[in-house]
Motif scaffolding. Structure first.
Motif, mmCIF file in Angstrom:
data_model
loop_
_atom_site.group_PDB
_atom_site.id
_atom_site.type_symbol
_atom_site.label_atom_id
_atom_site.label_comp_id
_atom_site.label_asym_id
_atom_site.label_seq_id
_atom_site.Cartn_x
_atom_site.Cartn_y
_atom_site.Cartn_z
ATOM 1 N N LYS A 62 8.538 4.832 -3.279
ATOM 2 C CA LYS A 62 9.173 3.749 -4.014
ATOM 3 C C LYS A 62 10.180 3.041 -3.113
ATOM 4 O O LYS A 62 10.720 3.630 -2.172
ATOM 5 N N ILE A 63 10.408 1.785 -3.400
ATOM 6 C CA ILE A 63 11.267 0.972 -2.534
ATOM 7 C C ILE A 63 12.734 1.278 -2.798
ATOM 8 O O ILE A 63 13.211 1.220 -3.932
ATOM 9 N N GLU A 64 13.431 1.596 -1.711
ATOM 10 C CA GLU A 64 14.875 1.818 -1.779
ATOM 11 C C GLU A 64 15.626 0.546 -1.429
ATOM 12 O O GLU A 64 16.622 0.195 -2.064
ATOM 13 N N SER A 65 15.150 -0.171 -0.390
ATOM 14 C CA SER A 65 15.822 -1.404 0.026
ATOM 15 C C SER A 65 14.852 -2.290 0.783
ATOM 16 O O SER A 65 13.879 -1.810 1.361
ATOM 17 N N ILE A 66 15.139 -3.590 0.763
ATOM 18 C CA ILE A 66 14.320 -4.578 1.474
ATOM 19 C C ILE A 66 15.241 -5.518 2.239
ATOM 20 O O ILE A 66 16.213 -6.036 1.687
ATOM 21 N N ASP B 171 10.087 12.592 3.006
ATOM 22 C CA ASP B 171 11.217 12.113 2.207
ATOM 23 C C ASP B 171 11.352 10.601 2.279
ATOM 24 O O ASP B 171 11.783 9.959 1.320
ATOM 25 N N LYS B 172 10.994 10.020 3.433
ATOM 26 C CA LYS B 172 11.272 8.599 3.646
ATOM 27 C C LYS B 172 10.239 7.991 4.585
ATOM 28 O O LYS B 172 9.736 8.647 5.503
ATOM 29 N N VAL B 173 9.930 6.716 4.348
ATOM 30 C CA VAL B 173 9.129 5.905 5.264
ATOM 31 C C VAL B 173 9.890 4.609 5.499
ATOM 32 O O VAL B 173 10.328 3.959 4.541
ATOM 33 N N VAL B 174 10.067 4.253 6.767
ATOM 34 C CA VAL B 174 10.718 2.986 7.113
ATOM 35 C C VAL B 174 9.653 2.059 7.693
ATOM 36 O O VAL B 174 9.004 2.394 8.682
ATOM 37 N N VAL C 189 12.612 0.062 3.271
ATOM 38 C CA VAL C 189 12.830 1.511 3.280
ATOM 39 C C VAL C 189 12.241 2.075 1.990
ATOM 40 O O VAL C 189 12.580 1.626 0.893
ATOM 41 N N PHE C 190 11.330 3.029 2.147
ATOM 42 C CA PHE C 190 10.712 3.696 1.009
ATOM 43 C C PHE C 190 11.222 5.139 0.934
ATOM 44 O O PHE C 190 11.403 5.795 1.964
ATOM 45 N N SER D 231 0.804 -1.214 0.000
ATOM 46 C CA SER D 231 0.000 0.000 0.000
ATOM 47 C C SER D 231 0.844 1.274 0.000
ATOM 48 O O SER D 231 0.352 2.344 -0.365
ATOM 49 N N TRP D 232 2.125 1.173 0.384
ATOM 50 C CA TRP D 232 2.988 2.352 0.393
ATOM 51 C C TRP D 232 3.537 2.684 -0.986
ATOM 52 O O TRP D 232 3.826 3.845 -1.286
ATOM 53 N N PHE D 233 3.698 1.680 -1.856
ATOM 54 C CA PHE D 233 4.363 1.963 -3.124
ATOM 55 C C PHE D 233 3.536 1.647 -4.364
ATOM 56 O O PHE D 233 3.937 1.956 -5.488
ATOM 57 N N ASP D 234 2.363 1.042 -4.171
ATOM 58 C CA ASP D 234 1.537 0.714 -5.330
ATOM 59 C C ASP D 234 0.073 0.847 -4.962
ATOM 60 O O ASP D 234 -0.277 0.860 -3.772
#
Length: 613
Positions: A262-266, A288-291, A273-274, A109-112
C-alpha cells in the motif's frame, strides 16, 4: 558506407552506458498488468551462455531465464528499491480504470491488481481474487469475490465496486481510454452510455460478493482479456463526479488498491514508497517496504552497479554486451508482449461519434508512399547493429509472444530501397533536386516525431530519416518527450495536424484481438485507420465461429496480411525484455508463465550487493 553502419558508428561515439529508446508505452485497452503470472519454462542463464558459440556479438532471448535463481535464505522483512527507467516523470493517474501509460501501470502493479488472473495460454483461471462460472451459451458469467479480498482501508472489495467500475467507464462523461467494444458487448451498456437507461441491464449484483454479467455475444476474447476485472471503490469515488475522478486526490495523491503493498507516500512523478499490506488476500508480503523511484536512462547502469536500485522495469538491451559481466545481478529475459512501429496519420478522432474519421486526402493517404517508406528501412540490421539481436525484425502486428496467432510465414515487407524508388516513381512522386514532390507537383514535406530516450533514441530516429532521404523523401524529425508525444498523436482524442508520421511502441493485451488498437471505436487507433475488410475480420475474430482455434488463426492470419497490404502502421522490431535483479532478491520473475507472485518477494540480506568487477 551503408547508412546503418554510419549511424552505428555515431552511436558508438556518443554511447556512455545510457539507455536505448526503451520507451514506456501506453498499453492497449486489453492490457491487464497482473501481480499473478503463472508458471513458465526455465532456460539457460546468462552466466552459462553470455555469447553465442559463433561469437558474432549477437545474443538471443533463448539465452535467458525469466525466473530468478534464489541464492541464500530470506531474512525477515527488509526492503528493496525498484527503478522505473524514464527520462520523464510518471503521469500519476494511479487507477486501472483511468491510466493510459506504462509508467503508471508500473506503479499500479505494486498496490493494486485485477480480480482475475490467467494461465500460460492467457486464459482466465479461478486462481485469482475472484472465481467465475460461465453459462452453457458462454454469454453469462457469475463471479464470486473471495471473502478475504479487502481494500487497503479495510473495506471489503464488493460486487458493487465491480459494477461501479463498469458504470463509470460506460458514463458519457468518462475521460479515460477503456470504453470500447469489450464494454459495448455487455447487454444494456450502449443504452446506458447513450443516456437511454439509468442502469446497465446486463450487470446484476447478486449479493455483496457475487456479480453476474451477461454479454451480447459469446466470444473467445471473453476468457482472454475481454472481461474487465478491475473494481473501483464506490465508498471512495461514489460521490465524485465522473469527469473529475481521474484528476482527484483519491487517484493522484492517495490511491488505494487491494494488492500486496500500500502507498505510504508519493512525490508526484518521481517516487513512491510502499509498505506491506498485511491484510493482502494471498498472504502477508515478505518485504516491509518497496521504494519505487524514477531513474534517468543515462544513470541506470550506475544505479545497478552501486546497488542504488535492486531491479528495474526494463533494461536498455543495447547496453547488455558492455554490462553482461555485472557481478551483483542476474539478468532475466523474456519475449515482450510488444512491438515498435512506424505509424502514419490517416485521419482524426471524432470525439462526438466516438470513432476514427479517416481522411482520404491526408498527406499519408497513398499506400504507395507508406509502402515505400517501409521498403526503405532495414530493420533486420537495426536489430543487430543497435540491439545486438535482442530486438529483431518485425513482420506483422501480432508479435511472437502469441505463438498460436503470430504468422511466422508472413515476411512482411522486405528491405529493398530500389523497389521503394521505383514504387514512388510509378506513383508520380517525381524527384526535384534531392527530394520528391507530390504527384500534383506540390512540395512534399513529411513531419515525423519520435520519443526521446537515451543514447539510441535520436540516432535510431535519424537512421529512419536518412533511409527515407535516400529514396528522395524530405522527412523532418522532431524528438518529443513521452507524455507530450502521446498527446500529440491523439491519446487525449486530439490529433496534432503537424504530425504525419510517428515512431511508437505498443504493449499488446493478453487477448490476441487487436480491436483495442485498430478498431474504429478505439481511441488508441492513432493512425485513425478503418476499412470495411478490417471491420469484417475484427468482427469474425470474436465471433462464435472463432471459438474454433483453427478458424480464429485463419482470421488473424488474414488480418495480419491485410495490415501488411494497407500499412496504416508497419512494425519495426519485436523485443526482448531484459531485467537485471540484484542477487540478494529472492522469489522474483518477469513476463507471463510463472507462478511467482509479488507478495512472495524477499531479500537474503539487508543491503544490496554491489558490482565487484
Amino acid at each position: 558506407m551503408p547508412l546503418l553502419l554510419v549511424f552505428a558508428l555515431m552511436l558508438g561515439a556518443c554511447s556512455n552506458n545510457g539507455n536505448s529508446n526503451e520507451t514506456n508505452t501506453p498499453s492497449s485497452t486489453e492490457e491487464e498488468a497482473s501481480t499473478a503470472p503463472t508458471e513458465g519454462e526455465d532456460s539457460t542463464t546468462p552466466a552459462e551462455s553470455e555469447k553465442p558459440a559463433e561469437d558474432d556479438g549477437l545474443y538471443s532471448i533463448d539465452d535467458f531465464s525469466n525466473v530468478k535463481k534464489n541464492e541464500g535464505e530470506p531474512i525477515k522483512g527488509g526492503s528493496i528499491t525498484f527503478g522505473l527507467v524514464s527520462d520523464t516523470p510518471f503521469e500519476g493517474t494511479l487507477n486501472w480504470n483511468f491510466y493510459s501509460g506504462d509508467p503508471d501501470s508500473q506503479v499500479l502493479s505494486w498496490f493494486d491488481e485485477g480480480l482475475l488472473t490467467w494461465d500460460e495460454s492467457y486464459v482466465y483461471t479461478n486462481d485469482g481474487a475472484a472465481t467465475y462460472e460461465a453459462s452453457e451459451d458462454g454469454r453469462t458469467f457469475t463471479f464470486t469475490i473471495k471473502d478475504n479480498v479487502n481494500w487497503q482501508d479495510g473495506k471489503p472489495v464488493t460486487a458493487e465496486d465491480w459494477l461501479f467500475a463498469h458504470e463509470v467507464i460506460g458514463n458519457p462523461k468518462y475521460d479515460g481510454p477503456r470504453y470500447d467494444s469489450s464494454f459495448t458487448n455487455i447487454v444494456g451498456m450502449t443504452e446506458y452510455h447513450e443516456g437511454k437507461a439509468k442502469t446497465i441491464s446486463g450487470i446484476e449484483v447478486l449479493n455483496e460478493k457475487q456479480l453476474k454479467i451477461t454479454y451480447v455475444q459469446s466470444t473467445p476474447s471473453l476468457l482472454t482479456g475481454g472481461i474487465w476485472s478491475y473494481p473501483l471503490a464506490k465508498h471512495i469515488f461514489g460521490n465524485i463526479p465522473v469527469e473529475k475522478i481521474s484528476s482527484s486526490p483519491e487517484v493522484r495523491e492517495k490511491p488505494i488498491g487491494f494488492g500486496p503493498y500500500k502507498i505510504e507516500s508519493i512525490v508526484p512523478g518521481e517516487s513512491v514508497v510502499f509498505t506491506k499490506n498485511p491484510d493482502y488476500w494471498r498472504g502477508e508480503p515478505g518485504l516491509d517496504k518497496v521504494v519505487l523511484k524514477v531513474i534517468n536512462p543515462t544513470t541506470v547502469i550506475q544505479q545497478l552497479e552501486s546497488g542504488g536500485v535492486d531491479l528495474v522495469d526494463s533494461f536498455p538491451v543495447d547496453q547488455y554486451p558492455d554490462n553482461a559481466d555485472m557481478t551483483n545481478v542476474e539478468f532475466l529475459g523474456t519475449i515482450d508482449r510488444a512491438y515498435t512501429y512506424i505509424g502514419f496519420k490517416l485521419g482524426k478522432w471524432d470525439a462526438a461519434a466516438g470513432k476514427v474519421a479517416p481522411d482520404d486526402k491526408a498527406k499519408m493517404a497513398d499506400v504507395n508512399l507508406r509502402k515505400a517508406m517501409w521498403l526503405a528501412v532495414d530493420n533486420d540490421q537495426v536489430g543487430k547493429q543497435f540491439y545486438h539481436g535482442l530486438r529483431w525484425n518485425a513482420t506483422t502486428l501480432i508479435p511472437p509472444s502469441h505463438p498460436e496467432y503470430h504468422d511466422a510465414t508472413n515476411p512482411g515487407v522486405k528491405y529493398d530501397p530500389e523497389a521503394a524508388k521505383k514504387l514512388l516513381d510509378d506513383a508520380g512522386y517525381k524527384l526535384n533536386g534531392d527530394y520528391r514532390t507530390n504527384p500534383d507537383g506540390s512540395e512534399l514535406v513529411i513531419n515525423f516525431i519520435s520519443m526521446t530516450g537515451g543514447d539510441i533514441a535520436e540516432p535510431l530516429a535519424r537512421y529512419y530519416v536518412q533511409s527515407w532521404k535516400a529514396i528522395g523523401l524530405n522527412v523532418q524529425l522532431e524528438m518529443v518527450e513521452f507524455n507530450t508525444f502521446y498527446d500529440r498523436v491523439g491519446a487525449n482524442g486530439e490529433d496534432d495536424p503537424k504530425v504525419d508520421v510517428y515512431q511508437g511502441a505498443w504493449s499488446v493485451g493478453i487477448d490476441v484481438d487487436p480491436s483495442g488498437l485498430y478498431g474504429r471505436d478505439a481511441i488508441y487507433n492513432f493512425p485513425r485507420f478503418a476499412n470495411e475488410e478490417q471491420d469484417k475480420l475484427l468482427a469474425a475474430g470474436i465471433s462464435k465461429e472463432a471459438f474454433d482455434v483453427k478458424v480464429r488463426q485463419d482470421i488473424y492470419k488474414k488480418w495480419q496480411q491485410l495490415m501488411v497490404e494497407e500499412i496504416p502502421v508497419f512494425p519495426t522490431l519485436y523485443r526482448a525484455v531484459l531485467v537485471p535483479v540484484n542477487k540478494r532478491v529472492l522469489n522474483y520473475a518477469i513476463g507471463d508463465g510463472t507462478d511467482v507472485y509479488l507478495y512472495q518477494l524477499a531479500v537474503s540480506q539487508d543491503k544490496p550487493f554491489v558490482d565487484g568487477k
